[in-house]
Design an enzyme around this catalytic site. Structure first.
Site, PDB file in Angstrom:
ATOM      1  N   TYR A 223      38.926   6.861 -54.427  1.00  0.00           N
ATOM      2  CA  TYR A 223      37.517   6.445 -54.289  1.00  0.00           C
ATOM      3  C   TYR A 223      37.360   4.974 -54.695  1.00  0.00           C
ATOM      4  CZ  TYR A 223      32.700   5.746 -55.854  1.00  0.00           C
ATOM      5  OH  TYR A 223      31.457   5.235 -56.081  1.00  0.00           O
TER       6      TYR A 223
ATOM      7  N   LYS B 218      36.298   1.405 -52.416  1.00  0.00           N
ATOM      8  CA  LYS B 218      35.201   0.478 -52.745  1.00  0.00           C
ATOM      9  C   LYS B 218      35.756  -0.936 -52.963  1.00  0.00           C
ATOM     10  CE  LYS B 218      31.607   3.270 -52.743  1.00  0.00           C
ATOM     11  NZ  LYS B 218      30.429   3.054 -51.890  1.00  0.00           N
TER      12      LYS B 218
END
Ligand code: WQD
Length: 347
Positions: free
Chosen positions: A155, A159
């Site tokens: 994750y 980003k």
């Protein structure tokens, strides 16, 4: 005021950000695929803002990876879209280890698709939902924006990759105004109890889990480790009320619209840390409900302490958090009590 496109506007952060942006006078088009939300959310946002007609809030079900869906969204407003607030994405750290292809597809390919559409439609202002998770294991706290970006989960990697792409873009093409907002721990809900955090399945995060224990939907909280190098042994985080976070988006947008083209990277946190045990105690005091718990093993990927250095956002935007831990607990509880099963059975 501006015509904005909000991706992921029906989610937890999205719904509260739409509320704040409507309150600030903007007109919104929302594009959401409802993979982790439902259409009832934005009806409640319209109700909270007291919208008289739907001209100020247009809602399209669609996916940021679809050029056709994005073209529809850019043309759905009363005026051309002048800025995008990009919140659509997958965001569960644990889940991202099991679904890296989905996380890279939605978060990275989806962001790439959105930026291509922005170029096509002559829109070069974007507020991007980033995360403090990309700091990985911080060598010290509080964490300033200058700390190394060293994610330790898929994750966080996605980003960081989008932030890298945005940096390349602002250097390659004049006119881009970009804010990457690195969220610490968003929690709480609108005090009305009409919108809030509604995770699907068993909550990964502390606040929704504690709320569900308090309302009797879960039996007890597992505290992931009481042997951390912290004052009471439980891990410390920088919790930020979701309405403070939403107002941070509005402030960042105003900054981008008045200042010259640039890339802004900002921490959105309070600068104050609370341990798991402090959160449990605060929740019990705020709600009068007991939150039974047991000590469990540490969770893979967790860190002992993560606290923001929020000074840059304060200096540049004049923004800082206003709401207290007690308000975060009270507002979470108002939402949970009024919606024990989330939006699940909402009309
Ligand atoms: C907080 C603390 C847990 C659940 C989250 C998101 C991440 C990012 C930042 C947006 C930790 C402990 C938790 C439980 C527990 N958000 N805990 N029992 O891990 O800091 O990160 O916010 O970008 O996407 O994952 O938040 O709420 O999961 O955990 O003891 O049942 O509570 O160990 O110390 P985290 P969290």
């Amino acid at each position: 005021m501006a015509q904005l496109l909000i991706t992921g506007g029906a989610g937890f952060i999205g719904s509260h950000t739409c509320f704040s942006l409507l309150e600030a006078g903007h007109n919104l088009v929302v594009l959401d695929n409802y993979s982790n939300s439902s259409s009832v959310v934005l009806r409640r946002v319209a109700e909270l803002v007291g919208l008289k007609d739907c001209k100020r809030l247009k809602v399209l079900q669609g996916d940021i990876r679809s050029k056709e869906d994005l073209d529809k969204a850019f043309s759905a407003g009363e005026e051309p879209v002048t800025a995008v607030v990009h919140l659509a994405g997958l965001k569960a750290v644990g889940e991202s280890f099991n679904r890296p292809l989905d996380y890279w597809d939605v978060n990275v390919t989806g962001s790439h698709s959105l930026l291509r559409s922005m170029q096509r439609h002559g829109c070069r202002t974007i507020v991007f939902s980033s995360t403090a998770t990309l700091y990985g294991l911080p060598k010290e706290v509080p964490i300033p924006e200058t700390f190394a970006v060293q994610p330790i989960n898929p994750y966080g990697h996605t980003k960081a990759a989008v932030e890298q792409l945005l940096g390349n873009l602002v250097n390659s093409e004049p006119g881009w105004r970009i804010a990457c907002l690195r969220y610490f721990n968003p929690v709480g809900a609108h005090p009305s109890g009409r919108i809030g955090e509604d995770p699907s399945g068993v909550p990964n995060n502390l606040f929704p889990f504690v709320s569900q224990v308090a309302v009797g939907r879960r039996q007890e909280l597992q505290v992931f480790g009481a042997d951390w190098p912290t004052p009471d042994g439980s891990a410390v985080r920088d919790y930020i009320h979701v309405l403070d976070l939403a107002e941070g988006h509005s402030a960042a947008l105003e900054f981008l619209q008045r200042e010259k083209p640039q890339l802004l990277i900002l921490n959105l946190g309070s600068g104050r840390g609370y341990s798991v045990f402090e959160v449990v105690r605060a929740f019990e005091q705020a709600t009068g409900r007991e939150v039974p718990y047991r000590i469990a093993n540490r969770r893979v990927g967790d860190v002992a302490c993560s606290i923001a250095d929020p000074r840059v956002a304060q200096e540049l935007l004049g923004w800082q958090t206003k709401r207290t831990l007690e308000e975060m607990c009270q507002d979470s509880w108002s939402w949970q009590q009024a919606n024990p099963l989330g939006y699940g059975c909402a009309e």
